[in-house]
Design an enzyme around this catalytic site. Structure first.
Site, short mmCIF file in Angstrom:
data_model
loop_
_atom_site.label_atom_id
_atom_site.label_comp_id
_atom_site.label_asym_id
_atom_site.label_seq_id
_atom_site.Cartn_x
_atom_site.Cartn_y
_atom_site.Cartn_z
N ASP A 110 0.82 -1.21 0.00
CA ASP A 110 0.00 0.00 0.00
C ASP A 110 0.85 1.26 0.00
O ASP A 110 0.59 2.19 -0.74
CB ASP A 110 -0.99 -0.01 1.20
CG ASP A 110 -0.31 -0.31 2.53
OD1 ASP A 110 0.93 -0.49 2.57
OD2 ASP A 110 -1.01 -0.37 3.56
N ASP A 170 6.97 3.73 3.26
CA ASP A 170 7.16 4.74 4.31
C ASP A 170 8.63 4.75 4.71
O ASP A 170 9.44 5.42 4.09
CB ASP A 170 6.21 4.41 5.46
CG ASP A 170 6.29 5.40 6.60
OD1 ASP A 170 6.72 6.53 6.36
OD2 ASP A 170 5.92 5.05 7.73
N PHE A 226 0.01 11.00 8.07
CA PHE A 226 -0.60 9.69 8.28
C PHE A 226 -1.93 9.63 7.54
O PHE A 226 -2.80 10.47 7.74
CB PHE A 226 -0.80 9.42 9.78
CG PHE A 226 -1.14 8.00 10.05
CD1 PHE A 226 -0.15 7.02 10.05
CD2 PHE A 226 -2.46 7.61 10.26
CE1 PHE A 226 -0.47 5.69 10.26
CE2 PHE A 226 -2.78 6.28 10.46
CZ PHE A 226 -1.78 5.32 10.47
N VAL A 227 -2.06 8.64 6.67
CA VAL A 227 -3.27 8.53 5.84
C VAL A 227 -3.95 7.17 6.04
O VAL A 227 -3.30 6.19 6.44
CB VAL A 227 -2.94 8.71 4.33
CG1 VAL A 227 -2.49 10.13 4.04
CG2 VAL A 227 -1.89 7.70 3.86
#
Ligand code: IMP
Ligand code: MG
Length: 188
Positions: A105, A108, A157-158
């Protein structure tokens, strides 16, 4: 709109258009490296976050395909910074000699890809490529490359479209940020 959402960063329509482009590029690249009629690919989504992205992506890749599964945890519970990538389970099947596309996804810290690619390669894969929907703009990410990237996003942050906070919000159709008070009590 869900009451916990602060703002929509990437809409479901933008996601849909970009996923189509990624699928086309993956298909073209893959077919250019293999004999067209015999081309095969093994898709490995990293659970749980890549589940929805991967489901949309692979239905637009018209190549003979197998799916292997890897479950990795890096943000357990209410954490919003990685706690290190831990492989929780795998169901890869025989990937020896196979062309593998790892799907995640978000890129990071890069810890997940760094841990998972060698694990796949150690099983004698023919090739391992990586595809992430999102890449966060933060120091450290630069050291880890992904072959296919959907969107570059700021270091925020999503959640949504598979991404979670404390295992919630994965079913939101857009990529969104959450209201401050929702994560303010989290263990940073
Ligand atoms: P990395 O190993 O630090 O690159 O992190 C990758 C994993 O951390 C992703 O697969 C996500 O599960 C999780 N993650 C990183 N950033 C976010 C975020 O903004 N929201 C939700 N999950 C995230
Ligand atoms: Mg997660």
């Amino acid at each position: 709109m869900h009451r916990d959402i602060d703002r929509v960063l990437i809409s479901q329509y933008q996601i849909g258009a970009r996923v189509r482009e990624l699928a086309q590029k993956i298909t073209d690249d893959h077919l250019s490296g293999q004999e067209r009629d015999r081309a095969e690919i093994t898709i490995v989504p990293i659970l749980t976050g890549a589940m929805i992205f991967c489901g949309d992506l692979i239905r637009q890749i018209p190549i003979q395909m197998r799916i292997g599964l890897l479950a990795v945890s890096s943000y357990p519970g209410e954490n919003i910074r990685t706690q290190g990538s831990k492989i929780l389970g795998q169901q890869l099947g025989d990937i020896h000699g196979r062309h593998v596309l790892l799907v995640d996804d978000i890129l990071d810290s890069g810890g997940t890809i760094k841990a998972v690619v060698p694990l796949l390669e150690s099983q004698g894969t023919a090739s391992v490529k990586t595809c992430v929907l999102l890449r966060k703009d933060r120091p450290g990410v630069q050291n880890v490359q992904a072959d296919y990237v959907g969107f570059d996003i700021p270091d925020e942050f999503v959640v949504g479209y598979g991404l979670d906070y404390n295992d919630y919000y994965r079913n939101l159709p857009d990529i969104v940020t959450l209201k401050r008070e929702i994560i303010s009590n989290s263990k940073k």
